[in-house]
Design a protein around this motif. Structure first.
Motif, short mmCIF file in Angstrom:
data_model
loop_
_atom_site.label_atom_id
_atom_site.label_comp_id
_atom_site.label_asym_id
_atom_site.label_seq_id
_atom_site.Cartn_x
_atom_site.Cartn_y
_atom_site.Cartn_z
N ALA A 165 3.45 15.26 -5.51
CA ALA A 165 2.73 14.13 -4.91
C ALA A 165 3.45 12.85 -5.31
CB ALA A 165 1.29 14.10 -5.41
N ILE A 166 3.63 11.97 -4.35
CA ILE A 166 4.25 10.68 -4.64
C ILE A 166 3.16 9.62 -4.56
CG2 ILE A 166 5.85 8.96 -3.69
CD1 ILE A 166 7.70 11.31 -3.08
N ALA A 167 2.99 8.89 -5.66
CA ALA A 167 1.93 7.89 -5.72
C ALA A 167 2.53 6.50 -5.85
CB ALA A 167 1.01 8.19 -6.90
N GLY A 168 2.29 5.66 -4.85
CA GLY A 168 2.69 4.25 -4.90
C GLY A 168 1.55 3.49 -5.54
N ASN A 169 1.68 3.24 -6.84
CA ASN A 169 0.55 2.64 -7.58
C ASN A 169 0.60 1.10 -7.53
OD1 ASN A 169 -1.80 2.90 -9.23
ND2 ASN A 169 -0.57 2.38 -11.01
N LYS A 170 -0.49 0.49 -7.96
CA LYS A 170 -0.71 -0.97 -7.98
C LYS A 170 -0.85 -1.52 -6.56
CE LYS A 170 1.79 -1.37 -12.38
NZ LYS A 170 2.53 -2.21 -13.31
N CYS A 171 -1.45 -0.73 -5.67
CA CYS A 171 -1.59 -1.18 -4.29
C CYS A 171 -2.60 -2.32 -4.16
CB CYS A 171 -1.90 -0.02 -3.35
SG CYS A 171 -3.55 0.61 -3.49
N ASP A 172 -3.26 -2.67 -5.28
CA ASP A 172 -4.11 -3.89 -5.26
C ASP A 172 -3.27 -5.16 -5.23
OD1 ASP A 172 -4.17 -4.72 -8.57
OD2 ASP A 172 -3.72 -2.66 -8.09
N LEU A 173 -2.00 -5.05 -5.67
CA LEU A 173 -1.14 -6.25 -5.74
C LEU A 173 -0.40 -6.46 -4.41
CD1 LEU A 173 0.34 -5.72 -9.34
CD2 LEU A 173 -1.55 -7.22 -8.69
N VAL A 174 -1.16 -6.62 -3.34
CA VAL A 174 -0.57 -6.68 -1.99
C VAL A 174 0.45 -7.80 -1.82
CG1 VAL A 174 -2.08 -5.50 -0.35
CG2 VAL A 174 -2.83 -7.65 -1.35
N ASP A 175 0.20 -8.93 -2.44
CA ASP A 175 1.10 -10.08 -2.26
C ASP A 175 2.45 -9.88 -2.93
OD1 ASP A 175 -0.95 -11.22 -0.93
OD2 ASP A 175 -1.63 -12.47 -2.61
#
Ligand code: GDP
Length: 170
Positions: A114-124
């Protein structure tokens, strides 16, 4: 109810949020000052699903260069590996490909990736586009998901996806 044990290890650069993902999943908490993992840490979590109990056995490994040679001890016994990158740091996405190659050459056959792109809350602050990562994951038959250990987005969903893809051994 049947108990199903699922061994999962987390790989990826230092600072991408591996320990935070495990902490969110296991304890439903987030610590912005979380201590770096030394070597590896182990946690378990039980999740009732349908008529089974899934017991996740999770190895969180250290991404530091000096600990990388230890990683095979953890991924070799795992049914699944989560390779984490930070969507705000492009170099962590490139590093992920090194982990994929290592798993392909030295990991167990049929390990679920599984590949997880983390910190997706930091959109900017995003540096890695979703489509790019998604296409790459598809090309290696990996699960792809963007997560946030901070806001809890897609954390339990990711572990659920993994459990669906791990074959049942009777
Ligand atoms: P590890 O070295 O891969 O285990 O990374 P850590 O879990 O130690 O996290 C590194 C830093 O990133 C810490 O300051 C965390 O608080 C922060 N962090 C982890 N996950 C997230 C996330 O989803 N969003 C944000 N904004 N910060 C995160």
């Amino acid at each position: 109810m049947a108990l199903r044990e699922l061994k999962v290890c987390l790989l990826g650069d230092t600072g991408v949020g591996k320990s935070s993902i495990v902490c969110r999943f296991v304890q439903d908490s987030f610590d912005p000052d979380i201590n770096p993992t030394i070597g590896a840490s182990f946690m378990t979590k039980m999740v009732p699903r349908n008529n089974e109990i899934h017991k996740y056995l999770i190895w969180d490994t250290a991404g530091q260069e000096r600990f990388r040679s230890l990683a095979p001890m953890y991924y070799r016994g795992s049914a699944a590996a989560v390779i984490v990158y930070d969507i705000t740091k492009e170099e962590t996405f490139h590093m992920l490909k090194t982990w994929v190659k290592e798993l392909q050459h030295h990991g167990p056959q049929n390990i679920v990736v599984a590949i997880a792109g983390n910190k997706c809350d930091l959109v900017d602050m995003r540096e890695v586009q979703t489509e790019l990562a998604k296409n790459y994951a598809e090309s290696i038959d990996a699960i792809f998901i963007e997560t946030s250990a901070k806001t809890s987005i897609n954390i339990s969903e990711m572990f659920e996806e993994i459990s669906k893809k791990i074959p049942c051994v009777e």
